[in-house]
Each structure stands twice: as C-alpha cells, then as structure tokens.
Design a protein around this motif. Structure first.
Motif, short mmCIF file in Angstrom:
data_model
loop_
_atom_site.label_atom_id
_atom_site.label_comp_id
_atom_site.label_asym_id
_atom_site.label_seq_id
_atom_site.Cartn_x
_atom_site.Cartn_y
_atom_site.Cartn_z
N TRP A 1 0.80 -1.44 0.08
CA TRP A 1 -0.10 0.03 -0.14
C TRP A 1 0.74 1.31 0.06
O TRP A 1 0.23 2.48 -0.16
CB TRP A 1 -0.85 -0.15 1.21
CG TRP A 1 -0.18 -0.06 2.58
CD1 TRP A 1 0.18 -0.94 3.21
CD2 TRP A 1 0.01 1.32 3.30
NE1 TRP A 1 0.80 -0.59 4.48
CE2 TRP A 1 0.84 0.95 4.58
CE3 TRP A 1 -0.42 2.73 3.19
CZ2 TRP A 1 0.85 1.70 5.70
CZ3 TRP A 1 0.01 3.50 3.99
CH2 TRP A 1 0.66 3.07 5.22
N ARG A 2 2.31 1.08 0.10
CA ARG A 2 2.85 2.37 0.06
C ARG A 2 4.44 2.07 -0.26
O ARG A 2 4.95 0.60 -0.30
CB ARG A 2 3.26 2.74 1.57
CG ARG A 2 3.91 1.82 2.66
CD ARG A 2 4.17 2.40 3.92
NE ARG A 2 4.77 1.45 4.73
CZ ARG A 2 6.01 1.02 5.00
NH1 ARG A 2 7.00 1.89 4.28
NH2 ARG A 2 6.33 0.31 5.75
N SER B 1 8.13 0.14 12.24
CA SER B 1 6.91 0.91 12.21
C SER B 1 6.56 1.20 10.76
O SER B 1 7.59 1.55 9.96
CB SER B 1 6.83 2.18 12.99
OG SER B 1 5.75 3.29 12.69
N ASP B 2 5.20 1.40 10.31
CA ASP B 2 4.86 1.83 8.96
C ASP B 2 4.96 3.52 8.79
O ASP B 2 4.46 3.99 7.76
CB ASP B 2 3.38 1.30 8.44
CG ASP B 2 2.35 1.85 9.35
OD1 ASP B 2 2.47 2.50 10.10
OD2 ASP B 2 1.34 1.35 8.90
N GLY B 3 4.91 3.99 10.02
CA GLY B 3 5.06 5.63 9.93
C GLY B 3 3.60 6.00 10.36
O GLY B 3 3.68 7.12 10.47
N GLU B 4 2.59 5.33 10.37
CA GLU B 4 1.25 5.55 10.71
C GLU B 4 0.90 4.96 11.94
O GLU B 4 -0.43 4.60 12.06
CB GLU B 4 0.27 5.31 9.40
CG GLU B 4 0.93 6.37 8.33
CD GLU B 4 -0.17 6.29 6.93
OE1 GLU B 4 -1.43 6.00 7.47
OE2 GLU B 4 0.24 6.78 6.22
N GLY B 5 1.50 4.45 12.68
CA GLY B 5 1.22 3.82 13.91
C GLY B 5 1.15 2.39 14.09
O GLY B 5 1.14 1.84 15.28
N THR C 1 4.57 -4.63 7.26
CA THR C 1 3.66 -3.17 7.47
C THR C 1 3.27 -2.66 6.29
O THR C 1 2.51 -1.87 6.16
CB THR C 1 4.34 -2.51 8.39
OG1 THR C 1 5.52 -1.91 7.75
CG2 THR C 1 4.36 -2.64 9.63
N ARG D 1 -0.57 -4.75 2.03
CA ARG D 1 -1.93 -4.27 2.42
C ARG D 1 -2.60 -5.46 3.48
O ARG D 1 -3.61 -4.91 4.27
CB ARG D 1 -2.63 -4.17 1.11
CG ARG D 1 -4.12 -3.82 1.06
CD ARG D 1 -4.83 -3.60 -0.17
NE ARG D 1 -4.09 -2.51 -0.93
CZ ARG D 1 -4.32 -2.27 -2.10
NH1 ARG D 1 -4.81 -2.88 -2.88
NH2 ARG D 1 -3.85 -0.92 -2.82
#
Length: 135
Positions: free
Chosen positions: A55-56, A91-95, A118, A121
């Motif tokens: 997703w990223r 971490s995915d950077g979003e928690g 992480t 999806r």
C-alpha cells in the motif's frame, strides 16, 4: 541516427514500457499464489512466488534488521514475495508495528532483500502474513 533508426528505438522503448503502463494494481482480494519463474526456482526450496499488494513505498533491507538498509525501494503496487521471518520491530510510519519481514527482489535492482510486512495491504500488526511460508 537515421529516421528509421530513431523510429525503431522509440518502438523498442514503448514495447518495454507498455506492460508497466497497462498493469493494474491488485486488490487484497486478488492477492494469490502463482507459480514461480526461473528466478524463484533458482532459490531452491523457495519455488513459489506469493503475490501481495503493498500500500506504500517501502525501503528494502539486507536482513530482517533495520540496521542493514539497502539503497533500494519497493514501490507501492503488486509484487511477489518468497517467504517471511521475524526480525526487529518496524513501524509503517502511521502507528502500525510488526516484527515480520518478507523476502523479495526490490524495484531498484536488489535481489533477496527484506521489506517490513507493514507495507503489505493484508498484513496485521505483530502477526505473520497469512499464506506466506517462513524462510
């Protein structure tokens, strides 16, 4: 270069770029196993490529440890993965955090590198990716 040579070079460039342009991102429901090509077969026991969607964009690492980053990246989209292992927390950077890392080849030319789960999806925090074997 002659006009014919220029046209051949342009046609070759389009032929290389067209499959990437026409590729559509998969949804989580479309993620599935597919038979491996030669690259995965060369890995011995890792003879099946497992396709998942990221997703990223994700940085790749030489091991399941954030101390050993490559200069490479896996761009967001559909990718193949070979297996997974536990490593350092990331971490995915979003928690969301996970200790699970997936083995793949990144989009910048590095082979047999790890990406934090992480980025997938379908990944759940702190859990292995369902359907992906352990390394």
């Amino acid at each position: 270069m002659t006009r014919a040579g220029t046209l051949r070079a342009a046609a070759a460039a389009v032929a290389l770029a067209l499959p990437l342009t026409l590729a559509t991102p998969a949804t989580a429901a479309q993620d599935a196993r597919e038979p491996a090509g030669t690259a995965a077969a060369e890995r011995g026991a890792l003879s099946v490529r497992h396709y998942y969607t990221t997703w990223r964009d994700a940085r790749s690492y030489w091991s399941a440890d954030t101390r050993y980053a490559t200069s490479g990246w896996l761009w967001a989209g559909r990718h193949y993965f070979f297996c997974q292992t536990e490593g350092t927390a990331h971490s995915d950077g979003e928690g969301a955090f996970s200790t699970w890392w997936v083995l793949t080849d990144d989009d910048t030319g590095n082979r047999d590198v790890f990406v934090s789960a992480t980025a997938l999806r379908v990944a759940e925090p702190w859990k292995p990716v369902e359907g992906l074997p352990r390394c």
